[in-house]
Scaffold this motif. Sequence first.
Motif, short mmCIF file in Angstrom:
data_model
loop_
_atom_site.label_atom_id
_atom_site.label_comp_id
_atom_site.label_asym_id
_atom_site.label_seq_id
_atom_site.Cartn_x
_atom_site.Cartn_y
_atom_site.Cartn_z
N UNK A 129 20.82 -14.50 14.44
CA UNK A 129 19.82 -13.50 14.08
C UNK A 129 19.89 -13.15 12.60
N UNK A 130 21.06 -13.23 12.00
CA UNK A 130 21.15 -13.01 10.56
C UNK A 130 20.41 -14.11 9.79
N UNK A 131 20.49 -15.35 10.27
CA UNK A 131 19.75 -16.45 9.65
C UNK A 131 18.25 -16.22 9.79
N UNK A 137 12.98 -12.20 5.59
CA UNK A 137 12.97 -11.42 4.35
C UNK A 137 12.28 -12.16 3.21
N UNK A 138 12.21 -13.48 3.31
CA UNK A 138 11.58 -14.30 2.27
C UNK A 138 10.10 -14.55 2.54
N UNK A 139 9.60 -14.01 3.64
CA UNK A 139 8.20 -14.22 4.00
C UNK A 139 7.28 -13.56 3.00
N UNK A 271 13.12 -8.34 8.66
CA UNK A 271 14.53 -8.63 8.48
C UNK A 271 15.40 -7.62 9.22
N UNK A 272 15.02 -6.34 9.13
CA UNK A 272 15.80 -5.29 9.79
C UNK A 272 15.67 -5.38 11.31
N UNK A 275 18.11 -7.97 12.74
CA UNK A 275 19.49 -7.49 12.70
C UNK A 275 19.70 -6.36 13.70
N UNK A 276 18.67 -5.55 13.92
CA UNK A 276 18.77 -4.51 14.94
C UNK A 276 18.90 -5.12 16.33
N UNK A 277 18.16 -6.20 16.59
CA UNK A 277 18.24 -6.87 17.89
C UNK A 277 19.65 -7.38 18.15
#
Length: 362
Positions: A129-131, A137-139, A271-272, A275-277
Amino acid sequence: MTATTGTDDGRDGRDGEDDRAELARLLPPAAGFALPPGRHEHHRERLMNQIDHDTAASASASASAKDRAPARPRLLRPSFLAPVTALALAGALVAGYSAQGGGQAPAQAGTGASAAERAGNARPVALVLNRISDAAAKSDAGPVRDDQFVYVRSQVQDGDLTGGTLVTGPLAEREIWYAQKPGPQKKLGQIRQDGETFPINAELGDTDGTREGVNRPTYRWLAALPTDPQRLLDHLTELTPESDTQEHAQAVFDQIGHLIRETVLPPETAAALYKAAALIPGVTEAPGAVDAVGRKGVGIARVDARYSWRSEWVFDPETLAYLGSRTFLTADTEIGGRGALLSADAVVKRDVVDEAGGRPQD
C-alpha cells in the motif's frame, strides 16, 4: 406520495391484517437484519425508488405525458444492485445464516487467498500500500471545478437475489456523472445503464438536498480531508456508521474502496487513503486478484468474518493505478456457495467533463 389503506368492507380489512400478521411471523426480527450500513441504505433507496415508480405507473393511465411522474433511481452507491424485491428475503437468509455462526470461516482456495496468506506468511500489506500510495501521490488528477462533473465508465456485474439464491448477472456498462457543486443539492448527477439514463437525486431524508460529504464526496470535500494517515482513518471511522451485523473495520475498508472507485482523488488525499487502509486490522494482500473483466493485478483485500464476504481491490501491476474490485462469499451460505460473486467492477474510463451526459475525449 400518499399511501391509501381504505377497504371496501370489513372482510378485506381483516384479510389484509391477517396477511400482514402472517408476513411478520415468517420474517426474522428487525434486529437480525444482517446487511451492513452501506448495503442496507442502498437497498432502502431502491425500495423508495420502486414505490415511486409503481405510484407513477398506476397514475399514468389518467395522466397526460407531460404530467407523468418519472421513476427516481437514486443510485449513490452503484454496487451490489440486487432487485428491491429481494430485500426482505436477503435479510432473512443472511440473518439466519449469521445466527448459525456461519460467518466465521476464513477465506480458502477458490476465494482469492493464497496459501501463504492463509498461513500468515504474506508480505506485510503496508509495503504494498505504500507503493500504491507513492504512485498515487505522483498523479496529475484534478483539480475539478465546482461546475464540472466527475465521469466514471465501468464494466459491472451485480448480484441478484430475487429467486432466493445468489445469481450474478452478466457484465454491463455503467456510466455515472457526479456533480461537484458545493452545498445542499437535490440533483447530484446522473447514471446510465442498460440503455436508460436516470437522475441521481438527493439521499433519502435530505429534503433540502444532500451536502458534500462521505456519501457525496466532491473534489473540494476530498481535498479538505486530513492527509495524515492515522488522522484520516480516525475521521473516516467516525463518519462511517456502525452496525451490529458488520465489522466496523470492514465498513471503513469498503467506504475507502467507494472513494477510490467513484471519485477523482486529489493526489495527496489518494496517497493518504492508501496508507490509512494499511492501518485497518485484517487488510492483506490478495495474490491473483482480478477485476470484473479479468484484468490481473496487485490485490488488496479484507474479509468480513461476521458477514462471510471478501472485498478485493485490484491495481495495475505496472502503474499501480486502480483497476477494479470484487466482492464474494468466503463460506457456503443459504444464498450461495463459497466463492459466489456478489459484485464486481472494472473502471474503463475516469475523467472530468463539463456537463452531465457529456463524455471525455478518448
